[in-house]
Design an enzyme around this catalytic site. Sequence first.
Site, PDB file in Angstrom:
ATOM      1  N   ILE A  69     -25.780 -41.188 -34.525  1.00 52.00           N
ATOM      2  CA  ILE A  69     -25.865 -41.722 -35.881  1.00 52.00           C
ATOM      3  C   ILE A  69     -24.644 -42.569 -36.204  1.00 52.00           C
ATOM      4  CG2 ILE A  69     -25.944 -41.069 -38.321  1.00 52.00           C
ATOM      5  CD1 ILE A  69     -27.518 -38.622 -37.537  1.00 52.00           C
ATOM      6  N   GLY A 141     -30.082 -37.243 -33.921  1.00 51.63           N
ATOM      7  CA  GLY A 141     -31.517 -37.109 -33.729  1.00 51.63           C
ATOM      8  C   GLY A 141     -31.918 -36.996 -32.281  1.00 51.63           C
ATOM      9  N   ASP A 144     -31.908 -33.388 -31.573  1.00 51.05           N
ATOM     10  CA  ASP A 144     -33.127 -32.804 -32.138  1.00 51.05           C
ATOM     11  C   ASP A 144     -34.283 -32.934 -31.156  1.00 51.05           C
ATOM     12  OD1 ASP A 144     -32.232 -32.045 -34.787  1.00 51.05           O
ATOM     13  OD2 ASP A 144     -32.180 -34.168 -35.290  1.00 51.05           O
ATOM     14  N   GLU A 164     -24.603 -34.772 -37.357  1.00 50.34           N
ATOM     15  CA  GLU A 164     -25.019 -34.878 -38.753  1.00 50.34           C
ATOM     16  C   GLU A 164     -23.941 -34.463 -39.750  1.00 50.34           C
ATOM     17  OE1 GLU A 164     -28.884 -34.550 -36.451  1.00 50.34           O
ATOM     18  OE2 GLU A 164     -26.828 -33.791 -36.307  1.00 50.34           O
ATOM     19  N   ASP A 172     -31.526 -31.293 -39.992  1.00 51.66           N
ATOM     20  CA  ASP A 172     -32.763 -30.695 -40.503  1.00 51.66           C
ATOM     21  C   ASP A 172     -34.010 -31.023 -39.688  1.00 51.66           C
ATOM     22  OD1 ASP A 172     -33.028 -33.369 -41.145  1.00 51.66           O
ATOM     23  OD2 ASP A 172     -33.126 -33.068 -43.316  1.00 51.66           O
TER      24      ASP A 172
END
Length: 291
Positions: A69, A141, A144, A164, A172
């Site tokens: 990110i 991500g 994730d 994050e 999340d």
Amino acid sequence: MANYTTLEIVQENPNSAVFFLYLNRPNHRNALSRDFFTEFPRALSSLDQNPDVNVIVLSGAGKHFCAGIDLKTLSGAGKHFCAGIDLKTLTSISDQFVSGDRGRAGEKFRREIKELQEAVTAIERCRKPVVASIHGACIGGGVDIVTACDIRYCSKDAFFSVKEVDLAITADLGTLQRLPSIVGYGNALELALTGRTFSSSEAKELGLVSRVFGSREELDNGVRVVAEGIGLKSPLAVRGTKAVLQRSRELNVEQGLDYVATWNSAMLLSDDLSEAVSAQAQKRKPVFAKL
């Protein structure tokens, strides 16, 4: 096959049951755009329903899987597996909820988050095993995604971060739920709270990846060999193994044994079993029907 703006599906060998699914935004370091979250579950569903597919290899176009990110820390296009969630996606989502009734905005925002979560969970819902082939950066991500995959391999140059927290976000999309069962609660908590970058060798030590390959080429070749091997096994047995292992995460041993007993009472006595026994007796490779 359908055309996608953020993905590419490739069958390298027309005689192979292994299909490759590429995150395909190399100029954006494979950052996860809003279109990705729509296209990714569709692509997985199409592969899941395709009887020619036995194994899916998930990789990133270019030189990285998902480059995190925090895009400012990275330079050069096409070098990552996946750059996490595209910051433009985060901005567009948050802009929708800045005014109006806070309660209604919050309810709508929750539904939005749930839709993004479902896109990642589609990996687990896919009946076919999904093998993550990770090179370069795998951040935010990207973590994730790979924690939802069934098997994970990486190249020596791979690096990871649960990033994050550095963007004032509580992760999340699945990392906080899946990572503890992979690397242990304490390790997952430390990685998530610090957001620190960790290497391929540490990822192997933690158990996040099963093997580290010396180069991208060795990774590609090694993953292909593993995927081809799985692809030659009984599709029913592979499907059952994935389903039972996933379900067993939520069950104690007694409940897990009961679940697999129920599963095998329906699936065990199959043509695949007869073919496997015959092949063993005849000292030949078994040939199984498509699923």
